[in-house]
Motif scaffolding. Structure first.
Motif, PDB file in Angstrom:
ATOM      1  N   ASP A   1      36.460  31.773  39.130  1.00 46.13           N
ATOM      2  CA  ASP A   1      36.604  33.119  38.569  1.00 46.13           C
ATOM      3  C   ASP A   1      37.464  34.004  39.458  1.00 46.13           C
ATOM      4  OD1 ASP A   1      34.894  33.400  40.721  1.00 46.13           O
ATOM      5  OD2 ASP A   1      33.412  34.625  39.660  1.00 46.13           O
ATOM      6  N   GLY A   2      37.968  33.460  40.569  1.00 43.64           N
ATOM      7  CA  GLY A   2      38.824  34.219  41.472  1.00 43.64           C
ATOM      8  C   GLY A   2      38.096  35.006  42.530  1.00 43.64           C
ATOM      9  N   HIS A   3      36.768  34.875  42.618  1.00 43.44           N
ATOM     10  CA  HIS A   3      36.054  35.631  43.646  1.00 43.44           C
ATOM     11  C   HIS A   3      36.224  34.966  45.007  1.00 43.44           C
ATOM     12  CE1 HIS A   3      32.722  32.636  43.623  1.00 43.44           C
ATOM     13  NE2 HIS A   3      32.393  33.178  44.792  1.00 43.44           N
ATOM     14  N   THR A   4      36.049  35.749  46.047  1.00 44.35           N
ATOM     15  CA  THR A   4      35.986  35.236  47.404  1.00 44.35           C
ATOM     16  C   THR A   4      34.977  36.068  48.169  1.00 44.35           C
ATOM     17  OG1 THR A   4      37.290  34.547  49.326  1.00 44.35           O
ATOM     18  CG2 THR A   4      37.837  36.686  48.357  1.00 44.35           C
ATOM     19  N   CYS A   5      34.406  35.488  49.236  1.00 47.52           N
ATOM     20  CA  CYS A   5      33.234  36.114  49.856  1.00 47.52           C
ATOM     21  C   CYS A   5      32.238  36.390  48.731  1.00 47.52           C
ATOM     22  CB  CYS A   5      33.610  37.364  50.632  1.00 47.52           C
ATOM     23  SG  CYS A   5      34.829  37.100  51.946  1.00 47.52           S
TER      24      CYS A   5
ATOM     25  N   GLY B   1      40.148  25.204  48.691  1.00 46.46           N
ATOM     26  CA  GLY B   1      39.543  24.904  47.399  1.00 46.46           C
ATOM     27  C   GLY B   1      40.075  23.603  46.839  1.00 46.46           C
ATOM     28  N   ALA B   2      39.276  22.981  45.993  1.00 53.03           N
ATOM     29  CA  ALA B   2      39.656  21.689  45.419  1.00 53.03           C
ATOM     30  C   ALA B   2      39.246  21.643  43.952  1.00 53.03           C
ATOM     31  CB  ALA B   2      38.997  20.542  46.182  1.00 53.03           C
ATOM     32  N   GLY B   3      40.006  20.850  43.193  1.00 52.56           N
ATOM     33  CA  GLY B   3      39.650  20.622  41.803  1.00 52.56           C
ATOM     34  C   GLY B   3      40.515  21.384  40.827  1.00 52.56           C
ATOM     35  N   GLY B   4      40.616  20.848  39.624  1.00 49.96           N
ATOM     36  CA  GLY B   4      41.458  21.431  38.597  1.00 49.96           C
ATOM     37  C   GLY B   4      41.063  22.823  38.182  1.00 49.96           C
ATOM     38  N   SER B   5      39.792  23.205  38.374  1.00 51.57           N
ATOM     39  CA  SER B   5      39.357  24.547  37.975  1.00 51.57           C
ATOM     40  C   SER B   5      40.004  25.631  38.817  1.00 51.57           C
ATOM     41  CB  SER B   5      37.832  24.663  38.079  1.00 51.57           C
ATOM     42  OG  SER B   5      37.406  24.588  39.430  1.00 51.57           O
ATOM     43  N   LYS B   6      40.553  25.267  39.976  1.00 49.61           N
ATOM     44  CA  LYS B   6      41.196  26.258  40.846  1.00 49.61           C
ATOM     45  C   LYS B   6      42.661  26.482  40.460  1.00 49.61           C
ATOM     46  CE  LYS B   6      37.353  26.389  43.097  1.00 49.61           C
ATOM     47  NZ  LYS B   6      37.165  26.061  44.498  1.00 49.61           N
ATOM     48  N   GLY B   7      43.228  25.573  39.651  1.00 52.09           N
ATOM     49  CA  GLY B   7      44.630  25.678  39.280  1.00 52.09           C
ATOM     50  C   GLY B   7      45.012  26.991  38.619  1.00 52.09           C
ATOM     51  N   PRO B   8      44.284  27.449  37.593  1.00 47.32           N
ATOM     52  CA  PRO B   8      44.643  28.717  36.955  1.00 47.32           C
ATOM     53  C   PRO B   8      44.582  29.908  37.907  1.00 47.32           C
ATOM     54  CG  PRO B   8      43.188  27.429  35.540  1.00 47.32           C
ATOM     55  CD  PRO B   8      43.215  26.733  36.856  1.00 47.32           C
ATOM     56  N   ILE B   9      43.659  29.875  38.860  1.00 41.90           N
ATOM     57  CA  ILE B   9      43.570  30.964  39.832  1.00 41.90           C
ATOM     58  C   ILE B   9      44.815  30.970  40.716  1.00 41.90           C
ATOM     59  CG2 ILE B   9      42.248  31.941  41.731  1.00 41.90           C
ATOM     60  CD1 ILE B   9      40.880  32.084  38.976  1.00 41.90           C
TER      61      ILE B   9
ATOM     62  N   PRO C   1      50.443  43.371  40.251  1.00 49.11           N
ATOM     63  CA  PRO C   1      49.235  43.547  41.052  1.00 49.11           C
ATOM     64  C   PRO C   1      48.408  42.270  41.089  1.00 49.11           C
ATOM     65  CG  PRO C   1      48.928  44.559  38.910  1.00 49.11           C
ATOM     66  CD  PRO C   1      50.361  44.102  38.963  1.00 49.11           C
ATOM     67  N   ALA C   2      47.574  42.137  42.091  1.00 54.67           N
ATOM     68  CA  ALA C   2      46.769  40.927  42.246  1.00 54.67           C
ATOM     69  C   ALA C   2      45.773  40.802  41.102  1.00 54.67           C
ATOM     70  CB  ALA C   2      46.016  40.967  43.569  1.00 54.67           C
ATOM     71  N   PRO C   3      45.680  39.640  40.463  1.00 58.39           N
ATOM     72  CA  PRO C   3      44.796  39.499  39.310  1.00 58.39           C
ATOM     73  C   PRO C   3      43.339  39.214  39.676  1.00 58.39           C
ATOM     74  CG  PRO C   3      46.010  37.471  39.653  1.00 58.39           C
ATOM     75  CD  PRO C   3      46.506  38.440  40.681  1.00 58.39           C
ATOM     76  N   TYR C   4      43.089  38.761  40.896  1.00 60.88           N
ATOM     77  CA  TYR C   4      41.741  38.358  41.300  1.00 60.88           C
ATOM     78  C   TYR C   4      41.467  38.806  42.731  1.00 60.88           C
ATOM     79  CZ  TYR C   4      42.074  35.221  37.272  1.00 60.88           C
ATOM     80  OH  TYR C   4      42.245  34.711  36.011  1.00 60.88           O
TER      81      TYR C   4
ATOM     82  N   GLY D   1      43.295  37.051  45.583  1.00 59.95           N
ATOM     83  CA  GLY D   1      44.687  37.436  45.730  1.00 59.95           C
ATOM     84  C   GLY D   1      44.874  38.808  46.339  1.00 59.95           C
ATOM     85  N   MET D   2      43.791  39.583  46.414  1.00 58.03           N
ATOM     86  CA  MET D   2      43.840  40.899  47.035  1.00 58.03           C
ATOM     87  C   MET D   2      43.723  40.819  48.544  1.00 58.03           C
ATOM     88  SD  MET D   2      41.317  42.702  44.271  1.00 58.03           S
ATOM     89  CE  MET D   2      41.095  44.200  45.195  1.00 58.03           C
ATOM     90  N   VAL D   3      43.352  39.669  49.069  1.00 52.19           N
ATOM     91  CA  VAL D   3      43.189  39.512  50.515  1.00 52.19           C
ATOM     92  C   VAL D   3      44.571  39.313  51.130  1.00 52.19           C
ATOM     93  CG1 VAL D   3      42.177  38.122  52.349  1.00 52.19           C
ATOM     94  CG2 VAL D   3      40.885  38.560  50.250  1.00 52.19           C
ATOM     95  N   ARG D   4      45.054  40.344  51.806  1.00 50.11           N
ATOM     96  CA  ARG D   4      46.417  40.351  52.352  1.00 50.11           C
ATOM     97  C   ARG D   4      46.401  41.060  53.701  1.00 50.11           C
ATOM     98  NH1 ARG D   4      50.106  41.719  46.968  1.00 50.11           N
ATOM     99  NH2 ARG D   4      48.893  40.444  45.500  1.00 50.11           N
ATOM    100  N   PRO D   5      46.066  40.351  54.762  1.00 47.05           N
ATOM    101  CA  PRO D   5      45.982  40.998  56.075  1.00 47.05           C
ATOM    102  C   PRO D   5      47.305  41.610  56.510  1.00 47.05           C
ATOM    103  CG  PRO D   5      44.990  38.808  56.123  1.00 47.05           C
ATOM    104  CD  PRO D   5      45.697  38.933  54.812  1.00 47.05           C
ATOM    105  N   GLU D   6      47.199  42.654  57.311  1.00 46.40           N
ATOM    106  CA  GLU D   6      48.391  43.239  57.907  1.00 46.40           C
ATOM    107  C   GLU D   6      49.050  42.246  58.849  1.00 46.40           C
ATOM    108  OE1 GLU D   6      48.029  46.963  59.874  1.00 46.40           O
ATOM    109  OE2 GLU D   6      46.566  47.739  58.451  1.00 46.40           O
ATOM    110  N   GLY D   7      50.340  42.460  59.077  1.00 48.29           N
ATOM    111  CA  GLY D   7      51.032  41.727  60.119  1.00 48.29           C
ATOM    112  C   GLY D   7      51.665  40.431  59.695  1.00 48.29           C
TER     113      GLY D   7
END
Length: 348
Positions: free
Chosen positions: A208-212, A261-269, A301-304, A307-313
């Motif tokens: 579903d695109g979640h992290t943490c 991540g592994a598996g075909g379910s991660k492809g759309p993300i 914009p990030a869809p999930y 994808g919003m995790v973008r550290p500085e630097g």
């Protein structure tokens, strides 16, 4: 508490985030300075954010690629100080760490596990031992990696489990107290060991695109002051959890992030997170199991949340083109990302 009592928003386009923090951030035009004493100051950036994709030939061979990123981050940290700080997620991720010590030995690098400080990227509000501990991320990390690693137990930081006693009577308040305790007594302390910045966040990402425990369309994505926040309405059980926030991952407080991540379910993300399709035929010829990986531009914009995790630097932020976010996936996940030479389908 505002954060702990937020309700998960159902429906709606995942890219619609009216809060200025999210709107500015997702469009790739602002980052926050790391000067905590003066608040969060937007800094204009001029280029699109980039990440590095590393593709393994199978789920079974993810570990060596993943370990190469950890060895790199650890070596860099310990070359400049006597501490390596790392955040770990649960799920399937800990199982990929079981052979990490062997990879250090093969690379002829001393991991110096006695200098590691390990926090949790997120945790379920459950005990880490006993009959009710099956959902504990700490338990999973201990069983699959930490217990055998030699990392001192007092440098592995779980939640204050004494605070769980009030969960039935006051789940929101209890979860908030656990989150506050973890922020004030653990995360702040551990960050002080590495110059105020976490060396590495090792994260998973869901179909579903979640992290943490940052879920799509949830109000926690708007949290821009707390380092650790509570959630009582997780769409995945158990509902009560704590999580690092984007304030930690993006606000100048994390040096490097690795998704796995592994598996075909991660492809759309993956296809949605990156703006560029991958030429799978070219990847097949020389990119599989290649630790150099492919540098790809993020979609804006990030869809999930992942994808919003973008550290500085890094990855297109000011002063650096070197990506600081790696995505380590197997070929089943990568097959969902592109086409063969720009057209048709390709199997890796």
């Amino acid at each position: 508490n505002r954060t702990a009592n937020n309700k998960h928003k159902k429906g709606g386009a995942p890219h619609q985030h009216p809060h200025p923090f999210i709107d500015y951030y997702l469009r790739g035009r602002y980052f926050f300075s790391s000067a905590l004493s003066i608040g969060l100051t937007p800094i204009i950036i001029m280029t699109s954010y980039k990440g590095r994709l590393l593709v393994s030939s199978s789920k079974a061979t993810i570990a060596p690629l993943l370990h190469s990123t950890i060895i790199s981050a650890c070596s860099s940290a310990l070359a400049s100080r006597d501490a390596f700080t790392i955040a770990l997620s649960g799920g399937s991720l800990p199982s990929f760490l079981a052979s990490l010590s062997g990879s250090f030995a093969e690379a002829k690098v001393d991991p110096q596990f006695n200098k590691w400080h390990v926090i949790l990227a997120d945790e379920r509000c459950v005990p880490s031992t006993g009959p009710n501990s099956d959902d504990s991320n700490l338990r999973s990390c201990r069983e699959k990696f930490l217990d055998a690693s030699g990392i001192p137990t007092n440098q592995i930081y779980g939640i204050d489990e004494s605070l769980l006693s009030g969960m039935d009577a006051d789940p929101a308040g209890c979860t908030d107290r656990i989150a506050t305790s973890y922020q004030d007594e653990v995360v702040t302390y551990v960050l002080s060991k590495s110059g105020g910045v976490l060396d590495l966040a090792l994260l998973g990402f869901g179909p579903d695109g979640h992290t943490c425990s940052l879920f799509p369309d949830h109000d926690l994505l708007r949290e821009d002051t707390k380092l650790v926040a509570g959630i009582v309405d997780s769409p995945k059980p158990p509902p009560q959890r704590i999580t690092l926030t984007l304030r930690v991952l993006n606000g100048g407080l994390t040096r490097r992030v690795v998704f796995c991540g592994a598996g075909g379910s991660k492809g759309p993300i993956l296809r949605a997170v990156f703006a560029t399709n991958v030429d799978l035929e070219a990847l097949k010829q020389g990119g599989i199991d290649n630790p150099d990986g492919l540098v790809l531009t993020y979609a804006d914009p990030a869809p999930y949340p992942c994808g919003m995790v973008r550290p500085e630097g890094g990855g297109g932020s000011i002063g650096s083109d070197e990506p600081v976010v790696d995505w380590v996936v197997d070929k089943d996940a990568a097959e969902g990302m592109g086409t063969a030479g720009g057209g048709g389908e390709c199997k890796l």
